[in-house]
Write an enzyme that holds these catalytic residues in place. Sequence first.
Site, PDB file in Angstrom:
ATOM      1  N   THR A 159       9.895  -5.940  17.296  1.00 48.15           N
ATOM      2  CA  THR A 159      10.420  -6.033  17.831  1.00 48.15           C
ATOM      3  C   THR A 159      11.637  -7.422  18.215  1.00 48.15           C
ATOM      4  O   THR A 159      12.999  -7.471  18.215  1.00 48.15           O
ATOM      5  CB  THR A 159      11.727  -5.221  18.981  1.00 48.15           C
ATOM      6  OG1 THR A 159      10.662  -5.853  19.932  1.00 48.15           O
ATOM      7  CG2 THR A 159      11.090  -3.573  18.811  1.00 48.15           C
TER       8      THR A 159
ATOM      9  N   ASN B 253       0.712  -0.926  -0.203  1.00 49.80           N
ATOM     10  CA  ASN B 253      -0.102   0.031   0.395  1.00 49.80           C
ATOM     11  C   ASN B 253       0.951   1.391   0.232  1.00 49.80           C
ATOM     12  O   ASN B 253       1.591   0.516  -0.089  1.00 49.80           O
ATOM     13  CB  ASN B 253      -1.437  -0.203   1.423  1.00 49.80           C
ATOM     14  CG  ASN B 253      -2.288   0.491   1.113  1.00 49.80           C
ATOM     15  OD1 ASN B 253      -2.113   1.871   0.196  1.00 49.80           O
ATOM     16  ND2 ASN B 253      -3.420   0.302   1.248  1.00 49.80           N
TER      17      ASN B 253
ATOM     18  N   HIS C 122      21.970   1.848  14.096  1.00 50.31           N
ATOM     19  CA  HIS C 122      23.296   2.917  14.660  1.00 50.31           C
ATOM     20  C   HIS C 122      23.609   1.729  15.774  1.00 50.31           C
ATOM     21  O   HIS C 122      22.271   1.548  17.165  1.00 50.31           O
ATOM     22  CB  HIS C 122      23.660   4.094  14.516  1.00 50.31           C
ATOM     23  CG  HIS C 122      23.094   4.509  13.107  1.00 50.31           C
ATOM     24  ND1 HIS C 122      23.765   4.547  12.164  1.00 50.31           N
ATOM     25  CD2 HIS C 122      22.113   4.813  13.028  1.00 50.31           C
ATOM     26  CE1 HIS C 122      23.748   5.230  11.364  1.00 50.31           C
ATOM     27  NE2 HIS C 122      22.663   5.649  11.504  1.00 50.31           N
TER      28      HIS C 122
END
Length: 170
Positions: A146, A67, A97
């Site tokens: 996560t 989308n 990072h």
Amino acid sequence: MDLAQKVRRAIGMAEQINTLAYARQQEIQERWSELTGQEVDETFHLIPPVYTDHGVNIRVGRNVFVNQGCRFNDVGGIEIDDDVMLGPAVSLITSGHPLDPARRRSGITSAPIRIGRNVWIGASAVVLQGVTIGADAVVAAGAVVTRDVPARSVVAGVPATVIRTLTSPC
């Protein structure tokens, strides 16, 4: 080609895709194939705009729907299996990072994202580096993923946690 050139190439090619109307799917598919270096199936559908930082590390299966407003930060690699649907503004982020402040500006961490067959990722969800989402899973809108998502589960929240397990159809 150095890193900066690769990024400029990907951003430029995404800009070209973003000028195309949704109705021009064949042309979108051709441009996507050029961006990724992989022939995309005719069942692939994308609603521009789309964003990427490399493009060449993205693999998509058959019958994938992307989308509008999705982001593919793919330095670590993104694999999307068949029948996957990505809602508006989904972000797949394979890089980051180091946490160490002394190294933060001089290094990049990365790990692949793998999305299994028949997964649905809801609007504005974010999937971070190193995550695998199992087949038939659902990621709720706005979730931040996560950790790996088990197959046939629904995850939601920040960070995303399993809120339901999907049962087999009768």
